[in-house]
Design a protein around this motif. Structure first.
Motif, PDB file in Angstrom:
ATOM      1  N   TYR A 183     -92.007  23.664  18.542  1.00 54.26           N
ATOM      2  CA  TYR A 183     -90.901  24.624  18.482  1.00 54.26           C
ATOM      3  C   TYR A 183     -90.759  25.443  19.758  1.00 54.26           C
ATOM      4  O   TYR A 183     -89.715  26.057  20.004  1.00 54.26           O
ATOM      5  N   ALA A 184     -91.799  25.450  20.596  1.00 58.07           N
ATOM      6  CA  ALA A 184     -91.732  26.191  21.858  1.00 58.07           C
ATOM      7  C   ALA A 184     -90.859  25.485  22.889  1.00 58.07           C
ATOM      8  O   ALA A 184     -90.439  26.109  23.873  1.00 58.07           O
ATOM      9  N   VAL A 185     -90.582  24.205  22.696  1.00 56.76           N
ATOM     10  CA  VAL A 185     -89.779  23.464  23.678  1.00 56.76           C
ATOM     11  C   VAL A 185     -88.394  24.087  23.819  1.00 56.76           C
ATOM     12  O   VAL A 185     -87.955  24.450  24.916  1.00 56.76           O
ATOM     13  N   ASP A 186     -87.701  24.238  22.692  1.00 58.78           N
ATOM     14  CA  ASP A 186     -86.379  24.861  22.702  1.00 58.78           C
ATOM     15  C   ASP A 186     -86.437  26.353  22.394  1.00 58.78           C
ATOM     16  O   ASP A 186     -85.404  27.026  22.406  1.00 58.78           O
ATOM     17  N   GLY A 187     -87.632  26.844  22.086  1.00 57.37           N
ATOM     18  CA  GLY A 187     -87.773  28.265  21.778  1.00 57.37           C
ATOM     19  C   GLY A 187     -87.077  28.652  20.490  1.00 57.37           C
ATOM     20  O   GLY A 187     -86.421  29.687  20.409  1.00 57.37           O
ATOM     21  N   VAL A 188     -87.233  27.831  19.446  1.00 54.48           N
ATOM     22  CA  VAL A 188     -86.601  28.104  18.148  1.00 54.48           C
ATOM     23  C   VAL A 188     -87.674  28.583  17.167  1.00 54.48           C
ATOM     24  O   VAL A 188     -88.864  28.348  17.365  1.00 54.48           O
ATOM     25  N   PRO A 189     -87.262  29.269  16.095  1.00 53.06           N
ATOM     26  CA  PRO A 189     -88.248  29.720  15.103  1.00 53.06           C
ATOM     27  C   PRO A 189     -89.038  28.544  14.540  1.00 53.06           C
ATOM     28  O   PRO A 189     -88.452  27.533  14.118  1.00 53.06           O
TER      29      PRO A 189
ATOM     30  N   ARG B 294     -90.395  16.072  23.954  1.00 52.76           N
ATOM     31  CA  ARG B 294     -90.348  16.906  25.158  1.00 52.76           C
ATOM     32  C   ARG B 294     -91.497  17.909  25.219  1.00 52.76           C
ATOM     33  O   ARG B 294     -91.510  18.815  26.044  1.00 52.76           O
ATOM     34  N   PHE B 295     -92.472  17.737  24.342  1.00 54.75           N
ATOM     35  CA  PHE B 295     -93.624  18.637  24.292  1.00 54.75           C
ATOM     36  C   PHE B 295     -94.726  18.063  25.160  1.00 54.75           C
ATOM     37  O   PHE B 295     -95.267  16.996  24.876  1.00 54.75           O
TER      38      PHE B 295
ATOM     39  N   ALA C  41     -97.643  15.099  25.367  1.00 55.43           N
ATOM     40  CA  ALA C  41     -98.953  15.749  25.472  1.00 55.43           C
ATOM     41  C   ALA C  41    -100.055  14.709  25.278  1.00 55.43           C
ATOM     42  O   ALA C  41    -101.028  14.668  26.031  1.00 55.43           O
ATOM     43  N   GLY C  42     -99.911  13.872  24.226  1.00 54.19           N
ATOM     44  CA  GLY C  42    -100.746  12.697  24.059  1.00 54.19           C
ATOM     45  C   GLY C  42    -102.229  12.931  23.880  1.00 54.19           C
ATOM     46  O   GLY C  42    -103.018  12.011  24.118  1.00 54.19           O
TER      47      GLY C  42
END
Length: 423
Positions: A21-27, A48-49, A99-100
């Motif tokens: 959720y930090a990728v797009d900065g959404v709740p 995209r993480f 991240a893998g």
């Protein structure tokens, strides 16, 4: 099991909501649950993480400088995305993100190298699991929970076999956390969506404690929890038993680009002082960016808080709740041997600091940090009603920028007068 002593003595922890959720900065998770973000868009964040700058050793260094004694990382939130290499399906940052790799193992190692206790957050609920929305709480607390397709089965479509499969998956994942990482604390969430019986919490607690009998469990294990977890506001009346206030540094649990409403260091000192003055711990939440870095504004506040804690360590660690309201205008703590009261003054004291209703004689008063001794005297009193202890205010050079602490050394354990005065 008795409560582990380290928890009551720790006083300060750091809460980390870290995930896709930090990728797009959404709740975290709630963005798709409430329909604010389409589910497909939310899950696309997996691709995209990167965790490209993830350095849990640096996290642990910041936590130690903050004065924290433990931390709690979201190993798996309600979205079901695991931060470790789970054997239960492929919904993990290891299998499905750039991240893998396992992010939990290096976190636990880094904390232990710093002598910090390891906490892992795990949500009972999983809004992505195909077998999750196959049951309904017998007494749902709101309409949305009953009707949301991610949370509950449609009326008449309950599937007990599917629910049993989900519980087996949940138990297996929790078992992985216990056996691989041996967390000192498991911080559960999402308990409101099912009853204790539906969750099978007795069996889950037995599984956890069989793997590590010293594991601390929060109240979201319901009757099997060890301590209460109020959120986002110091309670007016302390919960019974051990407890922990969960508080965000800004307004968000995870990283959100637009949220710049960070609490000041002074406000965080007040929150900590008020919480420990009522006998609780403060679990202070920060939200790392998707690359794994803690925003500079949040790290600076942790370290600013840590400077105050280091200066006043004896008033923080290993203490118990101080005076009830009305005796001192501010929070206070009491040393473990019950011979020293620590009075916290948020504003610069003027002329005097008063302490009411104390029957125990005072041997000495000093300013923490500088060690400066302060003159004091008892004025008034009649019969069984004690007089007021007046303490001379410290000089300007002894006043702390955030909260000045006065150590009041007692000639015995504190005996308080709690009456209404002589008629």
């Amino acid at each position: 099991m008795p409560m582990q002593p380290w928890f009551r003595e720790a006083k300060l922890g750091v809460f980390l909501h870290y995930g896709v959720y930090a990728v797009d900065g959404v709740p975290e998770s709630w963005a798709f649950y409430h329909g604010d973000v389409p589910h497909e868009r939310y899950m696309s964040q997996l691709g995209r993480f990167t965790a490209s700058a993830y350095d849990p050793g640096e996290w642990a260094a910041v936590f130690a400088r903050a004065g924290a004694r433990y931390a709690v990382l979201t190993a798996r939130h309600h979205d079901g995305v695991a931060l470790w290499d789970t054997g239960q399906g492929d919904l993990s940052v290891v299998a499905r993100s750039p991240a893998g790799r396992d992010l939990v193992a290096p976190y636990t190692e880094a904390l232990r190298e710093r002598g910090l206790k390891v906490g892992l957050y795990y949500s009972h609920s999983d809004w992505n699991h195909p077998d999750y929305a196959t049951a309904v709480h017998p007494q749902p607390h709101d309409e949305e929970m009953r009707t949301n397709p991610y949370a509950s089965a449609r009326p008449g479509q309950e599937d007990p076999e599917a629910w049993a499969r989900f519980l087996a998956y949940r138990d297996a994942q929790v078992g992985e956390l216990v056996t691989r990482f041996r967390p000192d604390l498991l911080w559960f969430d999402g308990e409101w969506e099912r009853s204790e019986e539906q969750w099978g919490l007795s069996a889950l607690a037995e599984l956890i404690l069989a793997g590590n009998p010293d594991t601390v469990l929060n109240a979201r294990m319901l009757s099997h929890g060890d301590y209460a977890t109020p959120e986002q506001g110091v309670p007016v009346v302390a919960p019974e038993g051990p407890w922990e206030l969960c508080l965000t540094v800004n307004d968000s649990w995870g990283f959100q680009h637009h949220d710049h409403r960070h609490k000041s260091v002074r406000q965080l000192v007040r929150h900590l002082a008020e919480t420990i003055g009522m006998g609780g711990n403060l679990l202070l939440a920060v939200g790392p960016r998707e690359d794994g870095t803690i925003p500079a504004e949040q790290a600076a506040r942790l370290e600013g808080l840590g400077e105050w804690v280091a200066k006043h360590a004896a008033a923080v660690y290993g203490t118990v709740a101080g005076l009830p309201a009305g005796h001192h205008y501010g929070p206070s703590t009491l040393s473990a041997d019950r011979r020293t009261l620590y009075l916290m003054c948020f504003d610069a004291p003027r002329e005097t600091v008063s302490l009411r209703g104390l029957r125990t004689p005072v041997k000495r008063v000093r300013v923490m940090g500088s060690g400066t001794a302060l003159e004091h005297r008892v004025v008034g009193g009649l019969g069984g009603v004690p007089g007021v202890l007046w303490i001379d205010a410290p000089q300007a050079e002894d006043v702390d920028a955030y909260a000045t602490v006065l150590a009041v050394e007692l000639d015995g354990e504190p005996e308080l007068y709690r009456g209404t005065g002589r008629d």
